[in-house]
Motif scaffolding. Structure first.
Motif, mmCIF file in Angstrom:
data_model
loop_
_atom_site.group_PDB
_atom_site.id
_atom_site.type_symbol
_atom_site.label_atom_id
_atom_site.label_comp_id
_atom_site.label_asym_id
_atom_site.label_seq_id
_atom_site.Cartn_x
_atom_site.Cartn_y
_atom_site.Cartn_z
ATOM 1 N N SER A 203 73.011 -20.644 30.413
ATOM 2 C CA SER A 203 73.963 -21.559 31.041
ATOM 3 C C SER A 203 75.381 -21.007 30.953
ATOM 4 N N ALA A 204 76.256 -21.588 31.762
ATOM 5 C CA ALA A 204 77.648 -21.139 31.817
ATOM 6 C C ALA A 204 78.368 -21.489 30.520
ATOM 7 N N PHE A 205 79.462 -20.773 30.254
ATOM 8 C CA PHE A 205 80.324 -21.114 29.130
ATOM 9 C C PHE A 205 80.967 -22.473 29.381
ATOM 10 N N PRO A 206 81.253 -23.252 28.339
ATOM 11 C CA PRO A 206 81.233 -22.838 26.935
ATOM 12 C C PRO A 206 79.871 -22.947 26.254
ATOM 13 N N ALA A 207 78.872 -23.564 26.924
ATOM 14 C CA ALA A 207 77.572 -23.730 26.266
ATOM 15 C C ALA A 207 76.909 -22.381 25.990
ATOM 16 N N ASN A 208 76.796 -21.543 27.030
ATOM 17 C CA ASN A 208 76.191 -20.203 26.894
ATOM 18 C C ASN A 208 74.883 -20.274 26.101
ATOM 19 N N ASP A 209 73.966 -21.135 26.580
ATOM 20 C CA ASP A 209 72.704 -21.336 25.874
ATOM 21 C C ASP A 209 71.562 -21.230 26.877
ATOM 22 N N TYR A 210 70.341 -21.088 26.354
ATOM 23 C CA TYR A 210 69.189 -20.924 27.236
ATOM 24 C C TYR A 210 68.904 -22.207 28.006
ATOM 25 N N THR A 211 68.672 -22.071 29.305
ATOM 26 C CA THR A 211 68.294 -23.194 30.146
ATOM 27 C C THR A 211 66.793 -23.445 30.003
ATOM 28 N N ASP A 212 66.330 -24.581 30.498
ATOM 29 C CA ASP A 212 64.895 -24.854 30.495
ATOM 30 C C ASP A 212 64.150 -23.793 31.302
ATOM 31 N N GLU A 213 64.706 -23.441 32.460
ATOM 32 C CA GLU A 213 64.107 -22.412 33.313
ATOM 33 C C GLU A 213 64.071 -21.075 32.582
ATOM 34 N N GLY A 214 65.144 -20.795 31.865
ATOM 35 C CA GLY A 214 65.201 -19.549 31.114
ATOM 36 C C GLY A 214 64.172 -19.494 30.007
ATOM 37 N N GLN A 215 63.988 -20.608 29.314
ATOM 38 C CA GLN A 215 62.994 -20.664 28.249
ATOM 39 C C GLN A 215 61.578 -20.510 28.798
ATOM 40 N N LEU A 216 61.304 -21.109 29.943
ATOM 41 C CA LEU A 216 59.947 -21.120 30.488
ATOM 42 C C LEU A 216 59.579 -19.831 31.217
ATOM 43 N N LEU A 217 60.550 -19.218 31.879
ATOM 44 C CA LEU A 217 60.256 -18.038 32.704
ATOM 45 C C LEU A 217 60.904 -16.760 32.183
ATOM 46 N N GLY A 218 62.164 -16.829 31.772
ATOM 47 C CA GLY A 218 62.878 -15.642 31.316
ATOM 48 C C GLY A 218 63.554 -14.908 32.459
ATOM 49 N N HIS A 219 64.590 -14.142 32.117
ATOM 50 C CA HIS A 219 65.408 -13.512 33.161
ATOM 51 C C HIS A 219 64.682 -12.415 33.915
ATOM 52 N N ILE A 220 63.699 -11.781 33.283
ATOM 53 C CA ILE A 220 63.001 -10.678 33.960
ATOM 54 C C ILE A 220 62.201 -11.204 35.148
ATOM 55 N N VAL A 221 61.406 -12.222 34.912
ATOM 56 C CA VAL A 221 60.605 -12.814 35.988
ATOM 57 C C VAL A 221 61.511 -13.452 37.036
ATOM 58 N N MET A 222 62.525 -14.192 36.591
ATOM 59 C CA MET A 222 63.423 -14.839 37.548
ATOM 60 C C MET A 222 64.178 -13.818 38.389
ATOM 61 N N GLY A 223 64.562 -12.693 37.774
ATOM 62 C CA GLY A 223 65.256 -11.657 38.531
ATOM 63 C C GLY A 223 64.391 -11.082 39.638
ATOM 64 N N ALA A 224 63.116 -10.824 39.333
ATOM 65 C CA ALA A 224 62.194 -10.310 40.351
ATOM 66 C C ALA A 224 62.017 -11.340 41.468
ATOM 67 N N GLN A 225 61.966 -12.615 41.107
ATOM 68 C CA GLN A 225 61.829 -13.668 42.116
ATOM 69 C C GLN A 225 63.073 -13.743 43.000
ATOM 70 N N MET A 226 64.233 -13.618 42.400
ATOM 71 C CA MET A 226 65.476 -13.684 43.169
ATOM 72 C C MET A 226 65.569 -12.528 44.168
ATOM 73 N N VAL A 227 65.166 -11.332 43.743
ATOM 74 C CA VAL A 227 65.169 -10.172 44.638
ATOM 75 C C VAL A 227 64.201 -10.392 45.797
ATOM 76 N N ALA A 228 63.015 -10.893 45.494
ATOM 77 C CA ALA A 228 62.029 -11.155 46.546
ATOM 78 C C ALA A 228 62.552 -12.185 47.541
ATOM 79 N N GLY A 229 63.266 -13.196 47.030
ATOM 80 C CA GLY A 229 63.810 -14.222 47.911
ATOM 81 C C GLY A 229 64.854 -13.682 48.868
#
Length: 315
Positions: A203-229
């Motif tokens: 999440s954005a600052f000042p929280a800078n903490d893991y989102t629910d989506e981040g916990q469930l999927l992680g940035h690697i999988v989400m990054g590949a999905q974003m590129v495909a989109g």
């Protein structure tokens, strides 16, 4: 303002800080108190509110900017603040920039350098893909340039994701000159996109903490999905080219035990893995050195490096 990095045992503080975390607790004797983490741009410090029902303790919560009156004490070798009074501050009483860690490098200049590297990409499909993220999508650019690259380990500051991405991309560009067998357009595209999922994982600052989506999927999988989109919106984007970019993203942590869904199967993925690991580890070590600048001896055992660390010396 007295910054947290300058706190010393015995100091009395009366300043505004960000309440990064607040948690009620109970002593062994059954007495209620509150654990608090205070933050400014120089770091964080544990604080204790031993008398939470005291009239001087205002009604505050996590992510509030609070005026704190208290004493800096030493508990088991670690500094902490014993809080006597708290007041929640109104907007305009503080400058948010004083409470968020920010890259030492100029964010606008780093962004311009990244765009310049995009313009050097010869493959039209890959250049369109990069421009779709880093030039045409203003909302993404704003989030990307102000995100951190990690919650705590390395580049955990505003502009950290941009700084890390640019460093990895420049390392990969060097690799291409040293090892011409590498396909530069593919490698640099993957380098620029390898951590884009962190814009959703953390999440954005000042929280800078893991989102629910981040916990469930992680940035690697989400990054590949974003590129495909994005690629799906580019006419006739070659499937095989997209697969190779996605593979580089999915393999950039190198090993399964490091959270990588795939291990590198093409040379560009291997190069990206090493560039990412190099920048992350050197930045982590640099931050350790900066945090121990006054320590002429050994810093103690570090789990990431599996070693007792110290600064190098020439005399």
């Amino acid at each position: 303002m007295k910054y947290i990095k300058d706190f010393k045992e015995g100091d009395r503080i009366f300043d505004i800080y960000l309440c990064k975390h607040k948690q009620p607790a109970v002593t062994k004797n059954g007495k209620a108190y509150e654990n608090v983490i205070l933050q400014d741009k120089t770091g964080t410090i544990d604080a204790k509110v031993w008398e939470p029902n005291n009239p001087g303790i205002g009604d505050y919560d996590t992510m509030d900017y609070i005026e704190v009156y208290g004493d800096v004490t030493n508990f088991l070798g670690t500094l902490q603040v014993s809080v006597k009074r708290i007041r929640v501050c109104r907007e305009g009483e503080y400058n948010a920039a004083d409470y968020l860690p920010v890259s030492s490098k100029n964010i606008d200049e780093m962004y311009k350098e990244l765009v310049s590297l995009i313009r050097s990409i010869q493959n039209s499909y890959l250049r369109q893909l990069l421009e779709a993220f880093f030039v045409e999508d203003s909302d993404f650019v704003k989030v990307f340039c102000n995100s951190s690259a990690a919650k705590t380990v390395h580049h955990g500051f505003v502009g950290g994701l941009l700084e890390h991405t640019l460093s990895v991309t420049k390392l990969c560009d060097y690799y291409c000159s040293a090892y011409p067998i590498l396909k530069r357009d593919l490698l640099l595209t993957a380098a620029m996109c390898h951590d884009i999922g962190k814009t959703r994982e953390i999440s954005a600052f000042p929280a800078n903490d893991y989102t629910d989506e981040g916990q469930l999927l992680g940035h690697i999988v989400m990054g590949a999905q974003m590129v495909a989109g994005k690629a799906a919106k580019i006419k006739d984007f070659p499937d095989s080219l997209l697969t190779q970019v996605e593979h580089c993203i999915l393999a950039h942590h190198g090993k399964y035990e490091y959270g990588s869904p795939k291990v590198p199967a093409i040379i560009e993925a291997l190069a990206l893995n090493y560039a990412d690991d190099t920048d992350a580890k050197l930045e982590t070590f640099k931050e350790i050195l900066e945090n121990n600048a006054d320590n002429a001896g050994w810093f103690g055992y570090n789990r990431l490096f599996d070693s007792n660390l110290r600064a190098s010396r020439l005399q």
